[in-house]
Design a protein around this motif. Structure first.
Motif, PDB file in Angstrom:
ATOM      1  N   VAL A 138       0.847  -1.177   0.000  1.00 65.57           N
ATOM      2  CA  VAL A 138       0.000   0.000   0.000  1.00 65.57           C
ATOM      3  C   VAL A 138       0.895   1.244   0.000  1.00 65.57           C
ATOM      4  O   VAL A 138       1.772   1.380   0.854  1.00 65.57           O
ATOM      5  CB  VAL A 138      -0.949   0.001   1.221  1.00 65.57           C
ATOM      6  CG1 VAL A 138      -1.790   1.270   1.257  1.00 65.57           C
ATOM      7  CG2 VAL A 138      -1.850  -1.239   1.186  1.00 65.57           C
ATOM      8  N   GLU A 142      -5.308   3.621   3.643  1.00 64.39           N
ATOM      9  CA  GLU A 142      -5.306   2.371   4.407  1.00 64.39           C
ATOM     10  C   GLU A 142      -6.281   1.404   3.763  1.00 64.39           C
ATOM     11  O   GLU A 142      -7.490   1.656   3.703  1.00 64.39           O
ATOM     12  CB  GLU A 142      -5.690   2.595   5.863  1.00 64.39           C
ATOM     13  CG  GLU A 142      -5.674   1.283   6.656  1.00 64.39           C
ATOM     14  CD  GLU A 142      -5.858   1.467   8.149  1.00 64.39           C
ATOM     15  OE1 GLU A 142      -4.931   1.993   8.788  1.00 64.39           O
ATOM     16  OE2 GLU A 142      -6.938   1.091   8.647  1.00 64.39           O
ATOM     17  N   LEU A 143      -5.757   0.301   3.280  1.00 62.79           N
ATOM     18  CA  LEU A 143      -6.548  -0.751   2.655  1.00 62.79           C
ATOM     19  C   LEU A 143      -7.144  -1.653   3.727  1.00 62.79           C
ATOM     20  O   LEU A 143      -6.485  -1.968   4.719  1.00 62.79           O
ATOM     21  CB  LEU A 143      -5.643  -1.591   1.742  1.00 62.79           C
ATOM     22  CG  LEU A 143      -6.276  -2.843   1.127  1.00 62.79           C
ATOM     23  CD1 LEU A 143      -7.303  -2.450   0.063  1.00 62.79           C
ATOM     24  CD2 LEU A 143      -5.197  -3.738   0.526  1.00 62.79           C
ATOM     25  N   ASN A 172     -11.871   0.042   0.688  1.00 64.96           N
ATOM     26  CA  ASN A 172     -11.417   1.307   1.254  1.00 64.96           C
ATOM     27  C   ASN A 172     -12.494   1.785   2.218  1.00 64.96           C
ATOM     28  O   ASN A 172     -13.504   2.349   1.804  1.00 64.96           O
ATOM     29  CB  ASN A 172     -11.163   2.348   0.170  1.00 64.96           C
ATOM     30  CG  ASN A 172     -10.625   3.651   0.734  1.00 64.96           C
ATOM     31  OD1 ASN A 172     -10.635   3.879   1.936  1.00 64.96           O
ATOM     32  ND2 ASN A 172     -10.170   4.524  -0.146  1.00 64.96           N
ATOM     33  N   VAL A 178      -6.996   5.014  -1.565  1.00 66.41           N
ATOM     34  CA  VAL A 178      -6.030   3.937  -1.336  1.00 66.41           C
ATOM     35  C   VAL A 178      -5.359   3.628  -2.666  1.00 66.41           C
ATOM     36  O   VAL A 178      -6.035   3.438  -3.683  1.00 66.41           O
ATOM     37  CB  VAL A 178      -6.712   2.668  -0.775  1.00 66.41           C
ATOM     38  CG1 VAL A 178      -5.739   1.486  -0.775  1.00 66.41           C
ATOM     39  CG2 VAL A 178      -7.250   2.910   0.620  1.00 66.41           C
TER      40      VAL A 178
END
Length: 190
Positions: A138, A142-143, A172, A178
């Motif tokens: 990533v 934030e995934l 997401n 993301v």
């Protein structure tokens, strides 16, 4: 001819080629992939543009990357893929997308993807063949990585890997875009 028409023609030609290369009948490929015989015929006759999920199922069943189904002109030791030849495989009206950057067949299909997920968007995937591994990194946001219904937070700067033979999704749940890079390794067809 539009890009979509070229993609449809290439997929038709390459699906026929690889089905013949593997010695699969239409019925055998349908059974291995879970894609109906009628749909395979329509794809091979370039009468339809299948979903990403259908294309992934066919590639997995044939033991080739999606790149190979879309472009059979491979063979040089070094293959440069300019940005305009990367293939956008999925997108939403909000701006989310996945782009297949490059792939290779040696030792089993290997693909490199670029992802962009807008807040609130999700992309779900059916299980891939046993032995399929996904690696991701990533680069922004934030995934939420969901593997076999279990969510995992993967913040920017963090990497993850998992066996992709179970249902999985990329989500997401945040307020920022993301962005991530992902590699997919599929075992060769035996």
């Amino acid at each position: 001819m539009s890009d979509l028409d070229q993609l449809t023609q290439s997929l038709a030609r390459n699906l026929k080629h690889w089905r013949g290369e593997r010695g699969f009948t239409l019925d055998a490929l349908a059974a291995r992939s879970g894609v109906s015989r009628g749909m395979i015929i329509q794809i091979e006759q370039a009468r339809t543009n299948p979903s990403v999920g259908t294309t992934v199922k066919l590639a997995d069943a044939l033991g080739v990357s999606i790149t190979t189904l879309l472009d059979y002109e491979q063979g040089a030791q070094v293959r440069i893929v300019p940005p305009e030849q990367a293939v956008r495989m999925w997108s939403t009206s909000t701006g989310s997308s996945t782009t297949l950057l490059v792939g290779n067949e040696r030792g089993g299909p290997l693909e490199l993807w670029s992802w962009r997920l807008m807040p609130g968007d999700e992309s779900a995937s059916d299980p891939h063949p046993d032995g399929t591994t996904e690696l991701l990194h990533v680069t922004a946001g934030e995934l939420t990585l969901v593997v076999d219904r279990e969510p995992h937070a993967v913040p920017a700067g963090t990497s993850a890997t998992f066996e992709a033979n179970v249902p999985h999704a990329y989500r997401n749940d945040g307020t920022e875009v993301v962005e991530l890079l992902m590699a997919v390794s599929v075992p060769p067809v035996r």
